[in-house]
Scaffold this motif. Structure first.
Motif, mmCIF file in Angstrom:
data_model
loop_
_atom_site.group_PDB
_atom_site.id
_atom_site.type_symbol
_atom_site.label_atom_id
_atom_site.label_comp_id
_atom_site.label_asym_id
_atom_site.label_seq_id
_atom_site.Cartn_x
_atom_site.Cartn_y
_atom_site.Cartn_z
ATOM 1 N N GLN A 56 0.823 -1.209 0.000
ATOM 2 C CA GLN A 56 0.000 0.000 0.000
ATOM 3 C C GLN A 56 0.860 1.264 0.000
ATOM 4 O O GLN A 56 0.605 2.200 -0.767
ATOM 5 N N LEU A 57 1.889 1.297 0.834
ATOM 6 C CA LEU A 57 2.737 2.490 0.914
ATOM 7 C C LEU A 57 3.554 2.690 -0.358
ATOM 8 O O LEU A 57 3.723 3.821 -0.814
ATOM 9 N N VAL A 58 4.047 1.610 -0.957
ATOM 10 C CA VAL A 58 4.788 1.724 -2.218
ATOM 11 C C VAL A 58 3.864 2.254 -3.312
ATOM 12 O O VAL A 58 4.246 3.134 -4.090
ATOM 13 N N HIS A 59 2.635 1.744 -3.360
ATOM 14 C CA HIS A 59 1.679 2.211 -4.371
ATOM 15 C C HIS A 59 1.377 3.702 -4.194
ATOM 16 O O HIS A 59 1.345 4.460 -5.158
ATOM 17 N N GLU A 60 1.174 4.133 -2.942
ATOM 18 C CA GLU A 60 0.870 5.539 -2.675
ATOM 19 C C GLU A 60 2.061 6.443 -2.973
ATOM 20 O O GLU A 60 1.878 7.611 -3.311
ATOM 21 N N ALA A 61 3.271 5.922 -2.856
ATOM 22 C CA ALA A 61 4.468 6.734 -3.088
ATOM 23 C C ALA A 61 4.867 6.781 -4.556
ATOM 24 O O ALA A 61 5.714 7.592 -4.939
ATOM 25 N N THR A 62 4.246 5.934 -5.381
ATOM 26 C CA THR A 62 4.573 5.900 -6.803
ATOM 27 C C THR A 62 3.858 7.037 -7.520
ATOM 28 O O THR A 62 2.639 7.182 -7.392
#
Length: 78
Positions: A56-62
């Protein structure tokens, strides 16, 4: 934050510092490989696996343009 303070004190301190996402992992969560996620401005916390939190955090940071490129590549591969 590994200081020898109570968890509520640390959460409050980081909330006042406007940390956007706070992940809490105690002994029980470590055994279960899970975390509790609290977002800035929300009193609710969500329990999830460490892998789910990471995804979730990687997706939001992309950035959005990279997400579009990834989606385009995936649709072409099918």
């Amino acid at each position: 934050d590994c200081r020898n303070e109570k968890i509520n004190y640390k959460v409050r301190e980081h909330s006042l510092a406007k940390v956007p996402v706070i992940l809490v992992c105690g002994m029980r969560e470590a055994e279960e490989q899970s975390v509790n996620m609290r977002r800035l401005g929300s009193r609710d916390q969500v329990s999830m696996t460490l892998a789910e939190a990471e995804t979730q955090l990687v997706h939001e940071a992309t950035p959005p343009d990279m997400l579009r490129r990834q989606a385009d590549r995936a649709s072409r591969a099918v």
